[in-house]
Write a protein that holds these residues in place. Structure first.
Motif, PDB file in Angstrom:
ATOM      1  N   ARG A 133       0.760  -1.154  -0.057  1.00 16.21           N
ATOM      2  CA  ARG A 133      -0.223  -0.376   0.095  1.00 16.21           C
ATOM      3  C   ARG A 133       0.769   1.059  -0.180  1.00 16.21           C
ATOM      4  N   SER A 134       1.970   1.408   0.296  1.00 18.16           N
ATOM      5  CA  SER A 134       2.707   1.841   0.477  1.00 18.16           C
ATOM      6  C   SER A 134       3.625   2.181  -0.692  1.00 18.16           C
ATOM      7  N   GLY A 135       3.756   1.550  -0.972  1.00 17.48           N
ATOM      8  CA  GLY A 135       4.653   1.171  -2.018  1.00 17.48           C
ATOM      9  C   GLY A 135       6.664   1.555  -1.914  1.00 17.48           C
ATOM     10  N   THR A 136       6.535   1.192  -0.695  1.00 16.64           N
ATOM     11  CA  THR A 136       7.734   1.668  -0.451  1.00 16.64           C
ATOM     12  C   THR A 136       8.514   0.199  -0.284  1.00 16.64           C
ATOM     13  N   LEU A 137      10.067  -0.219   0.087  1.00 20.49           N
ATOM     14  CA  LEU A 137      10.965  -0.807  -0.042  1.00 20.49           C
ATOM     15  C   LEU A 137      10.891  -1.781   1.083  1.00 20.49           C
ATOM     16  N   VAL A 138      11.017  -0.977   2.321  1.00 17.30           N
ATOM     17  CA  VAL A 138      10.238  -1.611   3.348  1.00 17.30           C
ATOM     18  C   VAL A 138       9.253  -2.150   3.572  1.00 17.30           C
ATOM     19  N   GLU A 139       7.671  -1.395   3.391  1.00 18.57           N
ATOM     20  CA  GLU A 139       6.818  -2.434   2.977  1.00 18.57           C
ATOM     21  C   GLU A 139       6.876  -3.156   2.829  1.00 18.57           C
ATOM     22  N   ALA A 140       7.521  -4.030   1.237  1.00 21.74           N
ATOM     23  CA  ALA A 140       7.718  -4.727  -0.136  1.00 21.74           C
ATOM     24  C   ALA A 140       8.600  -6.036   1.031  1.00 21.74           C
ATOM     25  N   ILE A 141       9.663  -5.607   2.160  1.00 22.61           N
ATOM     26  CA  ILE A 141      10.427  -6.400   2.387  1.00 22.61           C
ATOM     27  C   ILE A 141       9.600  -7.718   3.439  1.00 22.61           C
ATOM     28  N   GLY A 142       9.214  -6.656   3.696  1.00 24.06           N
ATOM     29  CA  GLY A 142       8.019  -6.857   5.692  1.00 24.06           C
ATOM     30  C   GLY A 142       6.439  -8.132   4.858  1.00 24.06           C
TER      31      GLY A 142
ATOM     32  N   VAL B 103      12.961   0.250 -11.048  1.00 22.80           N
ATOM     33  CA  VAL B 103      12.603   0.193  -9.724  1.00 22.80           C
ATOM     34  C   VAL B 103      12.599   1.343  -8.844  1.00 22.80           C
ATOM     35  N   ASN B 104      13.912   1.720  -8.497  1.00 21.85           N
ATOM     36  CA  ASN B 104      14.486   3.440  -8.350  1.00 21.85           C
ATOM     37  C   ASN B 104      13.376   4.187  -8.476  1.00 21.85           C
ATOM     38  N   LEU B 105      12.300   4.412  -9.946  1.00 20.51           N
ATOM     39  CA  LEU B 105      11.802   5.389  -9.671  1.00 20.51           C
ATOM     40  C   LEU B 105      10.128   5.406  -9.206  1.00 20.51           C
ATOM     41  N   HIS B 106      10.748   4.169  -8.958  1.00 18.32           N
ATOM     42  CA  HIS B 106       9.628   3.711  -8.305  1.00 18.32           C
ATOM     43  C   HIS B 106       9.547   3.460  -6.967  1.00 18.32           C
ATOM     44  N   LEU B 107      10.212   2.736  -6.330  1.00 22.53           N
ATOM     45  CA  LEU B 107      10.454   2.886  -4.800  1.00 22.53           C
ATOM     46  C   LEU B 107      10.860   4.168  -4.151  1.00 22.53           C
ATOM     47  N   GLN B 108      11.808   4.781  -4.381  1.00 21.18           N
ATOM     48  CA  GLN B 108      12.065   6.477  -4.111  1.00 21.18           C
ATOM     49  C   GLN B 108      11.068   7.247  -3.921  1.00 21.18           C
TER      50      GLN B 108
ATOM     51  N   CYS C 246      13.399  -6.580 -10.885  1.00 23.23           N
ATOM     52  CA  CYS C 246      12.738  -7.183 -10.760  1.00 23.23           C
ATOM     53  C   CYS C 246      11.358  -6.599 -11.648  1.00 23.23           C
ATOM     54  N   ILE C 247      10.580  -7.888 -11.936  1.00 22.26           N
ATOM     55  CA  ILE C 247      10.027  -8.735 -12.444  1.00 22.26           C
ATOM     56  C   ILE C 247       7.779  -8.831 -11.943  1.00 22.26           C
ATOM     57  N   LYS C 248       7.632  -7.510 -11.862  1.00 22.71           N
ATOM     58  CA  LYS C 248       5.919  -8.186 -11.168  1.00 22.71           C
ATOM     59  C   LYS C 248       6.702  -9.018  -9.998  1.00 22.71           C
ATOM     60  N   ASP C 249       6.522  -8.029  -8.861  1.00 23.46           N
ATOM     61  CA  ASP C 249       6.651  -8.779  -7.286  1.00 23.46           C
ATOM     62  C   ASP C 249       6.444  -7.536  -6.492  1.00 23.46           C
ATOM     63  N   PRO C 250       5.947  -7.692  -5.788  1.00 30.78           N
ATOM     64  CA  PRO C 250       5.724  -6.736  -4.608  1.00 30.78           C
ATOM     65  C   PRO C 250       6.401  -5.592  -4.446  1.00 30.78           C
ATOM     66  N   PHE C 251       8.030  -5.101  -4.979  1.00 28.92           N
ATOM     67  CA  PHE C 251       8.701  -4.177  -5.340  1.00 28.92           C
ATOM     68  C   PHE C 251       8.694  -3.341  -6.070  1.00 28.92           C
ATOM     69  N   TYR C 252       8.067  -3.881  -7.510  1.00 29.53           N
ATOM     70  CA  TYR C 252       8.119  -3.111  -8.544  1.00 29.53           C
ATOM     71  C   TYR C 252       6.589  -4.742  -9.729  1.00 29.53           C
ATOM     72  N   PRO C 253       5.923  -4.065  -9.899  1.00 29.35           N
ATOM     73  CA  PRO C 253       4.352  -4.521 -10.492  1.00 29.35           C
ATOM     74  C   PRO C 253       5.087  -4.555 -12.104  1.00 29.35           C
ATOM     75  N   PHE C 254       5.538  -3.931 -12.344  1.00 26.04           N
ATOM     76  CA  PHE C 254       6.054  -4.232 -13.719  1.00 26.04           C
ATOM     77  C   PHE C 254       7.476  -5.322 -14.139  1.00 26.04           C
ATOM     78  N   GLY C 255       8.090  -4.412 -14.813  1.00 33.56           N
ATOM     79  CA  GLY C 255       9.681  -5.371 -15.593  1.00 33.56           C
ATOM     80  C   GLY C 255       8.642  -6.323 -16.488  1.00 33.56           C
ATOM     81  N   THR C 256       9.452  -6.114 -17.389  1.00 35.54           N
ATOM     82  CA  THR C 256      10.088  -7.141 -18.781  1.00 35.54           C
ATOM     83  C   THR C 256      10.804  -8.152 -19.272  1.00 35.54           C
ATOM     84  N   GLY C 257      11.962  -7.808 -18.295  1.00 32.98           N
ATOM     85  CA  GLY C 257      13.126  -9.031 -18.420  1.00 32.98           C
ATOM     86  C   GLY C 257      13.626  -7.943 -19.932  1.00 32.98           C
ATOM     87  N   GLN C 258      13.393  -7.773 -20.524  1.00 32.33           N
ATOM     88  CA  GLN C 258      13.797  -6.819 -21.727  1.00 32.33           C
ATOM     89  C   GLN C 258      14.527  -5.192 -21.080  1.00 32.33           C
TER      90      GLN C 258
END
Ligand SMILES: [Zn+2]
Length: 401
Positions: free
Chosen positions: A73-82, A275-280, A311-323
């Motif tokens: 919900r917060s979109g932060t790194l720390v929430e994702a780790i938890g 991921v840095n644009l998204h989490l920071q 990251c590819i589609k995980d709690p840290f980052y919902p996007f990412g394609t491997g490209q």
């Protein structure tokens, strides 16, 4: 095995070329003189031929786990780790392997020839995630190279026992020692973690790739300790600092000192633009920080900077394609790398720079280099990053993958 690649366009060279392949290597590179094609030859049709992309920072155990964890919900790194800590208790090696193979196949299809993967090991993850990723590497062997980093996602001091799991993971076949220095409870503990990482690296004569200062806080100053320890232990050229976001928030005088120290210690840096644009920037209102490290300043100072998918589609980052071309596209935007020479630097960040961090000596388009190649239906690097096309061919050691 493909004997020849015909009508290939190469970076920084005029005209079309022929790449003669022998065994798994490039034997010769010569100008194209003939229009007719022989059986078995690969026709690049005037498209750009590059050495396969390298993704220097990825988490295969996390890939495609977004739907297996509650929303961040917060979109932060720390929430994702938890959130991930709770979810991973139920992961089995088989389930991790299945998701990892899917992500590896994505990367191969987009032209990635090598990955450095960070696998979560610690009290909660145990070695189950590591077993899953090792199995995925085995299943895709010969089609892509995968380095595995033992990654203590929940810390080393605050997750007592993590270092022992990491040692076991190294014995199981992992290649590098990982870390997450900024995630400890105090600066003293962060420094202690870094010392323990070097102790383990010395034990296995291994390189280090440490998540570090992945926060906007200018108070997070782990990377200078990592660089100083690199010099102290004689590990120059063998250490990678991943993320290094806080460096962007240091005041200019201290930032200049740290950039110079990273150059002196020959520490490689990986930025993960999406991921840095998204989490920071999550604690900013407006203006919002971009979250990436000082990419341009580091490059100018001679620091070897690569870009990773992370990251590819995980709690840290919902996007990412491997490209990796998408990663390059994001990097160009995030740090204004838009002039002709800067666009070339962006391409370096997903090719030659990560090859250097991996200490590959047979990477490139030259005689003797391994024929790990990607063919793109565009004429130059600028168009490759602008259009981000699917490759028309991806070769590993001279064979179609
Ligand atoms: Zn990471």
């Amino acid at each position: 095995m493909i004997p020849r690649i015909r009508r290939a366009r190469l970076r920084g060279q005029d005209g079309l070329h022929v790449l003669e392949l022998k065994d798994d290597r490039i034997a010769t590179v010569t100008p194209e003189r003939d229009a007719s094609l022989a059986d078995g030859e690969l026709d690049a049709a005037g498209g750009l031929v590059l050495p396969s992309f390298i993704d220097l920072h990825l988490h295969l155990d996390l890939a495609y786990s977004l739907d297996l964890v509650p929303p961040n919900r917060s979109g932060t790194l720390v929430e994702a780790i938890g959130l991930y800590a709770a979810a991973k208790e139920n992961f089995t090696p088989a389930s991790v392997c299945e998701r990892a193979v899917r992500a590896i196949e994505d990367e191969i299809a987009f032209g990635t020839g090598a990955i450095r993967n960070h696998v979560d090991v610690g009290q909660t993850a145990g070695l189950r995630l590591c077993e899953g990723v090792l199995a995925a590497r085995e299943k895709t062997k010969g089609r892509i190279d995968i380095q595995i980093v033992t990654f203590p996602q929940d810390g080393v001091i605050r997750d007592a026992g993590a270092i022992d799991r990491m040692r076991e993971a190294m014995r199981m076949g992992c290649d590098l020692v990982g870390g997450i220095a900024h995630y400890e409870r105090t600066p003293t503990d962060s420094q202690r973690q870094i010392e323990l990482l070097f102790d383990l690296a010395e034990e296995f004569d291994a390189d280090i790739d440490c998540h570090i200062d992945e926060t906007d806080s200018p108070e997070s100053r782990c990377v200078e300790y990592l660089a100083a320890e690199t010099i102290k232990r004689g590990w120059q050229g063998r250490v990678t600092a991943s993320h290094v976001c806080a460096l962007a928030s240091y005041e200019p005088v201290h930032a200049a000192k740290v950039v110079a120290l990273l150059a002196e210690a020959h520490v490689h840096v990986v930025t993960n633009p999406g991921v840095n644009l998204h989490l920071q920037g999550r604690f900013d209102t407006y203006p919002k920080r971009r979250g990436l490290t000082r990419v341009r300043q580091l490059m100018t100072a001679g620091v070897n900077v690569s870009a990773g998918q992370d990251c590819i589609k995980d709690p840290f980052y919902p996007f990412g394609t491997g490209q990796m071309l998408e990663v390059a596209h994001l990097l160009a935007h995030a740090d204004h790398l838009s002039s002709a020479s800067q666009i070339e630097q962006v391409m370096d960040a997903i090719t030659v720079n990560p090859a250097r961090a991996m200490r590959r000596t047979d990477y490139g388009i030259e005689p003797g280099c391994r024929a790990d190649l990607v063919v793109l239906p565009v004429e130059n690097v600028h168009e490759a990053i602008r259009l981000r096309p699917r490759p028309t061919a991806v070769l590993k050691a001279g064979r179609h993958v």
